[in-house]
Design a protein around this motif. Structure first.
Motif, PDB file in Angstrom:
ATOM      1  N   GLN A 175       1.235 -82.901 -84.443  1.00  0.00           N
ATOM      2  CA  GLN A 175       1.596 -84.274 -84.786  1.00  0.00           C
ATOM      3  C   GLN A 175       0.400 -85.012 -85.382  1.00  0.00           C
ATOM      4  OE1 GLN A 175       2.798 -86.711 -81.552  1.00  0.00           O
ATOM      5  NE2 GLN A 175       1.755 -85.436 -80.062  1.00  0.00           N
ATOM      6  N   PRO A 176       0.663 -85.981 -86.254  1.00  0.00           N
ATOM      7  CA  PRO A 176      -0.443 -86.758 -86.802  1.00  0.00           C
ATOM      8  C   PRO A 176      -1.309 -87.299 -85.664  1.00  0.00           C
ATOM      9  CG  PRO A 176       1.566 -87.257 -87.998  1.00  0.00           C
ATOM     10  CD  PRO A 176       1.964 -86.376 -86.845  1.00  0.00           C
ATOM     11  N   GLY A 177      -2.611 -87.104 -85.778  1.00  0.00           N
ATOM     12  CA  GLY A 177      -3.527 -87.477 -84.697  1.00  0.00           C
ATOM     13  C   GLY A 177      -3.907 -86.275 -83.836  1.00  0.00           C
ATOM     14  N   GLY A 178      -3.154 -85.146 -84.012  1.00  0.00           N
ATOM     15  CA  GLY A 178      -3.461 -83.926 -83.255  1.00  0.00           C
ATOM     16  C   GLY A 178      -4.567 -83.136 -83.947  1.00  0.00           C
ATOM     17  N   PHE A 179      -5.162 -82.206 -83.217  1.00  0.00           N
ATOM     18  CA  PHE A 179      -6.298 -81.451 -83.758  1.00  0.00           C
ATOM     19  C   PHE A 179      -6.002 -79.955 -83.842  1.00  0.00           C
ATOM     20  CE2 PHE A 179      -8.350 -85.183 -81.833  1.00  0.00           C
ATOM     21  CZ  PHE A 179      -9.132 -85.616 -82.899  1.00  0.00           C
ATOM     22  N   PHE A 180      -6.658 -79.328 -84.829  1.00  0.00           N
ATOM     23  CA  PHE A 180      -6.743 -77.878 -84.898  1.00  0.00           C
ATOM     24  C   PHE A 180      -8.188 -77.501 -84.592  1.00  0.00           C
ATOM     25  CE2 PHE A 180      -8.291 -74.183 -87.158  1.00  0.00           C
ATOM     26  CZ  PHE A 180      -7.381 -73.209 -86.783  1.00  0.00           C
ATOM     27  N   ILE A 181      -8.407 -76.587 -83.644  1.00  0.00           N
ATOM     28  CA  ILE A 181      -9.773 -76.114 -83.375  1.00  0.00           C
ATOM     29  C   ILE A 181      -9.814 -74.594 -83.561  1.00  0.00           C
ATOM     30  CG2 ILE A 181     -10.517 -77.980 -81.822  1.00  0.00           C
ATOM     31  CD1 ILE A 181      -9.779 -76.258 -79.442  1.00  0.00           C
ATOM     32  N   GLY A 182     -10.877 -74.105 -84.165  1.00  0.00           N
ATOM     33  CA  GLY A 182     -10.969 -72.665 -84.384  1.00  0.00           C
ATOM     34  C   GLY A 182     -12.399 -72.174 -84.420  1.00  0.00           C
ATOM     35  N   VAL A 241     -14.877 -75.148 -85.960  1.00  0.00           N
ATOM     36  CA  VAL A 241     -14.285 -75.978 -86.999  1.00  0.00           C
ATOM     37  C   VAL A 241     -13.135 -76.776 -86.396  1.00  0.00           C
ATOM     38  CG1 VAL A 241     -12.803 -74.071 -87.767  1.00  0.00           C
ATOM     39  CG2 VAL A 241     -13.253 -75.948 -89.304  1.00  0.00           C
ATOM     40  N   THR A 242     -13.017 -78.025 -86.807  1.00  0.00           N
ATOM     41  CA  THR A 242     -11.959 -78.885 -86.280  1.00  0.00           C
ATOM     42  C   THR A 242     -11.314 -79.652 -87.419  1.00  0.00           C
ATOM     43  OG1 THR A 242     -13.294 -79.223 -84.317  1.00  0.00           O
ATOM     44  CG2 THR A 242     -11.440 -80.706 -84.626  1.00  0.00           C
ATOM     45  N   PHE A 243     -10.007 -79.643 -87.475  1.00  0.00           N
ATOM     46  CA  PHE A 243      -9.276 -80.456 -88.448  1.00  0.00           C
ATOM     47  C   PHE A 243      -8.421 -81.481 -87.718  1.00  0.00           C
ATOM     48  CE2 PHE A 243      -9.941 -76.538 -90.932  1.00  0.00           C
ATOM     49  CZ  PHE A 243     -10.422 -77.078 -92.111  1.00  0.00           C
ATOM     50  N   LEU A 244      -8.223 -82.628 -88.367  1.00  0.00           N
ATOM     51  CA  LEU A 244      -7.334 -83.658 -87.830  1.00  0.00           C
ATOM     52  C   LEU A 244      -6.068 -83.669 -88.652  1.00  0.00           C
ATOM     53  CD1 LEU A 244      -6.897 -86.325 -86.092  1.00  0.00           C
ATOM     54  CD2 LEU A 244      -7.812 -87.526 -88.076  1.00  0.00           C
ATOM     55  N   LYS A 245      -4.915 -83.584 -88.008  1.00  0.00           N
ATOM     56  CA  LYS A 245      -3.653 -83.635 -88.733  1.00  0.00           C
ATOM     57  C   LYS A 245      -3.393 -85.078 -89.120  1.00  0.00           C
ATOM     58  CE  LYS A 245       0.501 -82.446 -90.200  1.00  0.00           C
ATOM     59  NZ  LYS A 245       1.587 -81.765 -89.555  1.00  0.00           N
ATOM     60  N   THR A 246      -3.192 -85.331 -90.435  1.00  0.00           N
ATOM     61  CA  THR A 246      -2.966 -86.704 -90.872  1.00  0.00           C
ATOM     62  C   THR A 246      -1.541 -86.911 -91.383  1.00  0.00           C
ATOM     63  OG1 THR A 246      -3.932 -86.117 -92.999  1.00  0.00           O
ATOM     64  CG2 THR A 246      -5.377 -87.201 -91.410  1.00  0.00           C
ATOM     65  N   THR A 247      -1.056 -85.976 -92.219  1.00  0.00           N
ATOM     66  CA  THR A 247       0.305 -86.125 -92.746  1.00  0.00           C
ATOM     67  C   THR A 247       1.031 -84.792 -92.650  1.00  0.00           C
ATOM     68  OG1 THR A 247      -0.480 -85.485 -94.920  1.00  0.00           O
ATOM     69  CG2 THR A 247      -0.357 -87.858 -94.467  1.00  0.00           C
ATOM     70  N   ASP A 248       2.308 -84.730 -93.035  1.00  0.00           N
ATOM     71  CA  ASP A 248       3.024 -83.460 -93.077  1.00  0.00           C
ATOM     72  C   ASP A 248       2.727 -82.735 -94.385  1.00  0.00           C
ATOM     73  OD1 ASP A 248       4.139 -83.278 -90.595  1.00  0.00           O
ATOM     74  OD2 ASP A 248       5.803 -84.606 -91.121  1.00  0.00           O
ATOM     75  N   GLY A 249       2.809 -81.405 -94.400  1.00  0.00           N
ATOM     76  CA  GLY A 249       2.385 -80.633 -95.565  1.00  0.00           C
ATOM     77  C   GLY A 249       3.514 -80.024 -96.370  1.00  0.00           C
ATOM     78  N   GLU A 250       3.158 -78.931 -97.137  1.00  0.00           N
ATOM     79  CA  GLU A 250       4.137 -78.323 -98.040  1.00  0.00           C
ATOM     80  C   GLU A 250       4.730 -77.033 -97.464  1.00  0.00           C
ATOM     81  OE1 GLU A 250       2.155 -77.825-101.802  1.00  0.00           O
ATOM     82  OE2 GLU A 250       1.294 -79.820-101.637  1.00  0.00           O
ATOM     83  N   ALA A 251       5.698 -76.451 -98.168  1.00  0.00           N
ATOM     84  CA  ALA A 251       6.398 -75.257 -97.675  1.00  0.00           C
ATOM     85  C   ALA A 251       5.555 -73.985 -97.855  1.00  0.00           C
ATOM     86  CB  ALA A 251       7.705 -75.094 -98.431  1.00  0.00           C
ATOM     87  N   VAL A 252       5.916 -72.918 -97.090  1.00  0.00           N
ATOM     88  CA  VAL A 252       5.158 -71.672 -97.127  1.00  0.00           C
ATOM     89  C   VAL A 252       5.806 -70.658 -98.086  1.00  0.00           C
ATOM     90  CG1 VAL A 252       6.412 -70.754 -95.141  1.00  0.00           C
ATOM     91  CG2 VAL A 252       4.156 -69.904 -95.627  1.00  0.00           C
ATOM     92  N   PRO A 253       5.022 -70.006 -98.950  1.00  0.00           N
ATOM     93  CA  PRO A 253       5.610 -68.995 -99.827  1.00  0.00           C
ATOM     94  C   PRO A 253       5.816 -67.670 -99.098  1.00  0.00           C
ATOM     95  CG  PRO A 253       3.271 -69.197-100.263  1.00  0.00           C
ATOM     96  CD  PRO A 253       3.593 -70.177 -99.164  1.00  0.00           C
ATOM     97  N   ARG A 254       6.542 -66.746 -99.669  1.00  0.00           N
ATOM     98  CA  ARG A 254       6.823 -65.444 -99.054  1.00  0.00           C
ATOM     99  C   ARG A 254       5.619 -64.503 -99.223  1.00  0.00           C
ATOM    100  NH1 ARG A 254       8.558 -63.812 -95.540  1.00  0.00           N
ATOM    101  NH2 ARG A 254       9.203 -61.663 -95.437  1.00  0.00           N
ATOM    102  N   PRO A 255       4.977 -64.048 -98.119  1.00  0.00           N
ATOM    103  CA  PRO A 255       3.843 -63.139 -98.271  1.00  0.00           C
ATOM    104  C   PRO A 255       4.266 -61.662 -98.348  1.00  0.00           C
ATOM    105  CG  PRO A 255       4.007 -63.920 -96.028  1.00  0.00           C
ATOM    106  CD  PRO A 255       5.210 -64.426 -96.743  1.00  0.00           C
ATOM    107  N   SER A 256       3.328 -60.778 -98.747  1.00  0.00           N
ATOM    108  CA  SER A 256       3.645 -59.345 -98.860  1.00  0.00           C
ATOM    109  C   SER A 256       3.066 -58.566 -97.664  1.00  0.00           C
ATOM    110  CB  SER A 256       3.058 -58.811-100.157  1.00  0.00           C
ATOM    111  OG  SER A 256       1.671 -59.068-100.161  1.00  0.00           O
ATOM    112  N   GLU A 257       3.331 -57.243 -97.589  1.00  0.00           N
ATOM    113  CA  GLU A 257       2.821 -56.363 -96.508  1.00  0.00           C
ATOM    114  C   GLU A 257       1.295 -56.266 -96.559  1.00  0.00           C
ATOM    115  OE1 GLU A 257       4.066 -54.201 -93.995  1.00  0.00           O
ATOM    116  OE2 GLU A 257       5.766 -55.562 -94.170  1.00  0.00           O
ATOM    117  N   GLY A 258       0.659 -55.961 -95.439  1.00  0.00           N
ATOM    118  CA  GLY A 258      -0.803 -55.846 -95.479  1.00  0.00           C
ATOM    119  C   GLY A 258      -1.380 -55.065 -94.313  1.00  0.00           C
TER     120      GLY A 258
END
Ligand code: SAM
Length: 323
Positions: free
Chosen positions: A188-195, A1-18
Motif C-alpha cells: 500500500q502507498p506508504g509501505g516499504f520494500f526492503i531487500g 536497499v529500501t523503496f517507498l511505495k507511492t503510487t500503483d504501477g503498470e502491468a507485467v509482461p509474459r516472461p520466458s523459461e530460464g
C-alpha cells in the motif's frame, strides 16, 4: 536497499523459461543442518552477521510502519524468497499480524512451514504472547504473479522483504519486471520494500582486478559467464559458490536499472547502503543483539572494501533503457 511505495504501477509482461529449475533444485537439495553443525561452518560468523543485518533492517522499517499507524493496527508482510524461514523469529519479534511466505524451492518452504509450527507450539505455552498467521506460496516470483495465489488478493501489504534473493529476478527484463511487479503490487502507498542484494559494481571491479573471469578465495568463488567489460543489463550471469551453501547461477543487478524499474511500479528509492555502512549506522542500537550472536563480539569481521564504481562507462548501453 529500501523503496517507498507511492503510487500503483503498470502491468507485467509474459516472461520466458530460464534458470529457475536449476536454482530451485540447488536450494531444495541443501542439507538441513542443526545449530551445532552450522556453528562449525567456516561461514558461521558471516551468517550471524547477515542475520544481524536482517534483524536490524526488519526492525527499522517495522518501527517506521508502526509509527505511521494507529496502535494495534494489523501489519501484513510478504517475504519473497523466504527460504527455510530464517526470518520467522524476526517477524515474531516485530509483532506482525500476517506473513505470506514465498519461495521457488518447495522443500525449503516445507521446512519453513514446520519451523513456523514449532515456533507456534512453543509460543502456545506462553499465554501472554500472540503469533502471526502464515500462508505459503511455492512459486517462482520472476514468472508467477503472486497476487493471484494470495488467500485474499485484495490484501494491503505494509512491508515486502526480499533477503538475498532479488538478484535472481535479473535473469531477463521480463523476469525483473515480474519480480518488481510482485514486490510492489499489493504494497500500500506508504509501505516499504526492503531487500539485500550483492553489489554488482563490487563484483565487476573484483573480477576485472583478477584479470580473468573468476575471483574468490578458499571460501567463495564467483565465476562470470558474461562479458565483464560490457555486462548486460539483464542476464549478467555469474556462478556463485559460498562454501558449498550457495552454489548456483545468479545475476548482476544494475542499480540504476533497479531504481528505474521500481519507479515504474510506483516506488521511489529511500536508501541504499553497503553492509559496512549499515553497520556503521546501526551498531550502537544493535549492540545488544550483536553481543548475543557468536563471533560478532569483535566486529567488524571484514574490512570496508570501498571499490571503484563501474557505472557510466560500462553501462553506457543502459542509457536507452534508463531514459
Ligand atoms: N531469504 C532467505 C534468507 O535470508 O535466509 C533465503 C535466502 S537464499 C540465499 C535465496 C532464496 O531465494 C532461496 O530460498 C531460493 O529458493 C529463493 N529463490 C531464488 N529464486 C527464486 C525465485 N525465482 N522465486 C522465489 N524464490 C526464489
Amino acid at each position: 536497499v529500501t523503496f517507498l511505495k507511492t503510487t500503483d504501477g503498470e502491468a507485467v509482461p509474459r516472461p520466458s523459461e530460464g534458470y529457475g529449475k536449476i536454482i530451485a533444485t540447488h536450494y531444495n537439495t541443501l542439507e538441513e543442518k542443526g545449530l551445532h553443525e552450522r556453528s562449525k561452518s567456516r561461514i558461521f560468523y558471516l551468517r550471524n552477521f547477515h542475520n544481524w543485518i536482517k534483524s536490524m533492517l526488519i526492525n527499522e522499517y517495522l518501527t517506521k510502519i508502526k509509527d505511521g499507524k494507529r496502535h494495534n493496527s494489523p501489519i501484513h508482510v510478504l517475504d519473497m524468497g523466504c527460504g527455510k524461514g530464517g526470518d520467522l523469529l524476526k517477524w515474531r519479534k516485530g509483532g506482525i499480524t500476517h506473513l505470506i511466505c514465498n519461495d521457488i524451492a518447495d522443500v525449503s518452504l516445507d521446512q519453513c512451514k514446520s519451523r513456523y509450527q514449532d515456533m507456534k507450539s512453543r509460543n502456545g505455552r506462553d499465554r501472554n504472547s500472540t503469533i502471526y498467521t502464515v500462508e505459503n506460496i511455492a512459486a517462482d516470483f520472476t514468472k508467477i504473479r503472486l497476487r493471484k495465489k494470495y488467500k485474499d488478493p485484495s490484501i494491503k501489504l505494509d512491508l515486502v522483504s526480499c533477503q538475498f534473493a532479488f538478484h535472481y529476478g535479473f535473469e531477463s527484463l521480463a523476469q525483473a519486471e515480474c519480480t518488481m511487479h510482485n514486490a510492489a503490487e499489493c504494497l500500500q502507498p506508504g509501505g516499504f520494500f526492503i531487500g539485500t542484494i550483492l553489489d554488482s559494481n563490487d563484483l565487476i571491479s573484483r573480477v576485472r582486478k583478477a584479470g580473468s573471469n573468476v575471483f574468490g578465495n578458499g571460501i567463495f568463488k564467483v565465476e562470470f559467464e558474461c562479458d565483464v567489460n560490457k555486462p548486460p543489463l539483464f542476464g549478467g550471469k555469474y556462478h556463485f559458490n559460498l562454501d558449498g551453501v550457495v552454489d548456483c547461477p545468479e545475476f548482476l543487478v544494475h542499480f540504476p536499472t533497479l531504481i528505474k524499474l521500481a519507479k515504474k511500479y510506483g516506488m521511489k528509492l529511500v536508501r541504499s547502503e553497503k553492509f559496512y555502512d549499515f553497520y556503521e549506522r546501526m551498531h550502537v542500537d544493535g549492540q545488544q543483539l550483536m553481543g548475543n550472536m557468536k563471533g560478532l563480539e569483535t566486529f567488524p569481521p571484514y574490512p570496508n572494501t570501498s571499490l571503484v564504481g563501474t557505472d557510466g562507462d560500462d553501462y553506457s548501453h543502459a542509457e536507452d533503457f534508463l531514459r
